[in-house]
Design a protein around this motif. Structure first.
Motif, PDB file in Angstrom:
ATOM      1  N   ASN A  27      62.952  67.178  46.103  1.00 29.54           N
ATOM      2  CA  ASN A  27      61.976  65.814  46.668  1.00 29.54           C
ATOM      3  C   ASN A  27      60.874  66.281  45.614  1.00 29.54           C
ATOM      4  O   ASN A  27      60.570  66.812  45.951  1.00 29.54           O
ATOM      5  CB  ASN A  27      62.119  64.627  47.380  1.00 29.54           C
ATOM      6  N   LEU A  28      61.107  64.496  44.308  1.00 28.37           N
ATOM      7  CA  LEU A  28      59.848  65.273  44.201  1.00 28.37           C
ATOM      8  C   LEU A  28      58.870  63.368  44.257  1.00 28.37           C
ATOM      9  O   LEU A  28      59.337  62.560  43.953  1.00 28.37           O
ATOM     10  CB  LEU A  28      59.712  65.363  42.801  1.00 28.37           C
ATOM     11  N   ASN A  29      57.800  62.759  44.485  1.00 24.87           N
ATOM     12  CA  ASN A  29      57.016  62.272  44.679  1.00 24.87           C
ATOM     13  C   ASN A  29      55.217  62.501  44.050  1.00 24.87           C
ATOM     14  O   ASN A  29      54.593  63.107  44.121  1.00 24.87           O
ATOM     15  CB  ASN A  29      56.765  61.464  45.846  1.00 24.87           C
ATOM     16  N   TRP A  30      54.853  61.362  43.366  1.00 29.55           N
ATOM     17  CA  TRP A  30      53.557  61.822  42.819  1.00 29.55           C
ATOM     18  C   TRP A  30      53.037  60.339  42.897  1.00 29.55           C
ATOM     19  O   TRP A  30      53.699  58.987  42.957  1.00 29.55           O
ATOM     20  CB  TRP A  30      54.003  62.079  41.099  1.00 29.55           C
ATOM     21  N   SER A  31      51.387  59.788  42.551  1.00 30.24           N
ATOM     22  CA  SER A  31      51.302  59.075  42.629  1.00 30.24           C
ATOM     23  C   SER A  31      50.864  58.488  41.205  1.00 30.24           C
ATOM     24  O   SER A  31      51.106  59.253  40.255  1.00 30.24           O
ATOM     25  CB  SER A  31      49.941  58.644  42.989  1.00 30.24           C
ATOM     26  N   ALA A 128      48.247  62.310  39.410  1.00 30.80           N
ATOM     27  CA  ALA A 128      49.712  62.980  39.310  1.00 30.80           C
ATOM     28  C   ALA A 128      49.502  63.197  41.107  1.00 30.80           C
ATOM     29  O   ALA A 128      50.684  62.342  41.560  1.00 30.80           O
ATOM     30  CB  ALA A 128      50.771  63.663  38.637  1.00 30.80           C
ATOM     31  N   ASP A 129      49.103  64.008  41.286  1.00 28.43           N
ATOM     32  CA  ASP A 129      49.094  64.841  42.813  1.00 28.43           C
ATOM     33  C   ASP A 129      50.719  65.090  43.455  1.00 28.43           C
ATOM     34  O   ASP A 129      51.268  64.784  44.466  1.00 28.43           O
ATOM     35  CB  ASP A 129      48.318  63.839  43.560  1.00 28.43           C
ATOM     36  N   LEU A 142      60.192  72.822  53.078  1.00 25.35           N
ATOM     37  CA  LEU A 142      59.695  73.106  52.156  1.00 25.35           C
ATOM     38  C   LEU A 142      58.250  72.682  51.283  1.00 25.35           C
ATOM     39  O   LEU A 142      59.100  71.753  50.532  1.00 25.35           O
ATOM     40  CB  LEU A 142      59.919  74.375  51.252  1.00 25.35           C
ATOM     41  N   ILE A 143      57.095  72.957  51.292  1.00 23.07           N
ATOM     42  CA  ILE A 143      56.213  71.559  50.819  1.00 23.07           C
ATOM     43  C   ILE A 143      55.676  73.026  49.895  1.00 23.07           C
ATOM     44  O   ILE A 143      55.299  73.556  49.797  1.00 23.07           O
ATOM     45  CB  ILE A 143      55.323  70.849  51.544  1.00 23.07           C
ATOM     46  N   VAL A 144      55.774  71.990  48.436  1.00 24.89           N
ATOM     47  CA  VAL A 144      55.479  72.279  47.517  1.00 24.89           C
ATOM     48  C   VAL A 144      54.571  71.820  46.236  1.00 24.89           C
ATOM     49  O   VAL A 144      54.930  70.565  45.930  1.00 24.89           O
ATOM     50  CB  VAL A 144      56.050  73.319  46.183  1.00 24.89           C
ATOM     51  N   ARG A 145      52.925  72.234  46.614  1.00 21.73           N
ATOM     52  CA  ARG A 145      51.991  70.802  45.790  1.00 21.73           C
ATOM     53  C   ARG A 145      51.589  70.997  44.422  1.00 21.73           C
ATOM     54  O   ARG A 145      51.504  72.465  44.453  1.00 21.73           O
ATOM     55  CB  ARG A 145      50.636  71.400  46.577  1.00 21.73           C
ATOM     56  N   MET A 146      51.770  70.873  43.581  1.00 24.87           N
ATOM     57  CA  MET A 146      51.079  70.925  42.431  1.00 24.87           C
ATOM     58  C   MET A 146      49.906  70.861  42.526  1.00 24.87           C
ATOM     59  O   MET A 146      49.081  69.885  41.483  1.00 24.87           O
ATOM     60  CB  MET A 146      52.073  69.842  41.307  1.00 24.87           C
TER      61      MET A 146
END
Length: 200
Positions: A27-31, A128-129, A142-146
């Motif tokens: 899953n990809l989420n952004w602001s 975008a975060d 598993l969390i992968v932060r950009m």
């Protein structure tokens, strides 16, 4: 409970003993950039359209990509056993964008490169975060932060999934930026031929 990966960290997705790996959800989420206020006036910022996609390579040598650009949404039940469920152009959808991987075919995969690119809007990764979450039955999320924001390049290789032993994938955080598909392809040795694509 979720585990946040550090850059370069690699972990294995677990599987339930005696059961197939199951469906893997990416899953990809952004602001969106916040509006700016100047002299009491609210100035809207140009929105960012992030697209989620992947390159895949099978053990038999077949290669390809799944992404909204070019309308290559894939298939979960048929080859390439990876499907993109839609294209969120605003970042406003609560579910973001999702790639589904059919883990019952894990023995056929060699590797999968998860990436995102800015289709529209300025390359403002800080605003975008972006956050990618990898979910697999029987495993912790598993969390992968950009979390590297300085790049003005529009494409980011987020994570690599590799076939560990025909029963599970290893997941490695990358967060590496490139000018586009071709540069990223060459950096990871995919060797595909690329032509310009568009969204309908």
């Amino acid at each position: 409970m979720a585990v946040e990966l550090r850059k370069g960290q690699k972990v294995n997705l677990s599987k339930n003993t005696g059961k197939p790996l199951g469906e893997i959800l990416i899953n990809l989420n952004w602001s969106q950039p916040p509006a700016k206020k100047i002299l009491g006036l609210t100035l809207p910022q140009q929105s960012i359209d992030l697209d989620l996609g992947c390159l895949y390579e099978m053990k038999n040598g077949r290669k390809g990509c799944v992404q909204a650009l070019g309308n290559t949404f894939g298939s979960l039940q048929n080859f390439p056993y990876i499907a993109l469920d839609g294209d969120d152009r605003s970042g406003a959808a609560s579910d973001g964008e999702n790639l589904h991987v059919n883990g019952t075919h894990i023995s056929e995969f060699k590797r999968i490169l998860i990436y995102t690119f800015i289709y529209e809007g300025v390359a403002n990764w800080r605003s975008a975060d972006g956050i990618v979450t990898v979910k697999c039955p029987g495993s912790q999320d598993l969390i992968v932060r950009m979390d590297e924001y300085g790049s003005a390049l529009r494409m980011c290789a987020i994570a690599m999934l590799e076939n560990s032993n025909d029963e599970t994938f290893s997941v490695e955080k990358l967060v590496q930026f490139y000018e586009g598909h071709v540069k990223m392809d060459r950096a990871f040795g995919w060797g595909m031929n690329w032509t310009p694509g568009r969204k309908d």
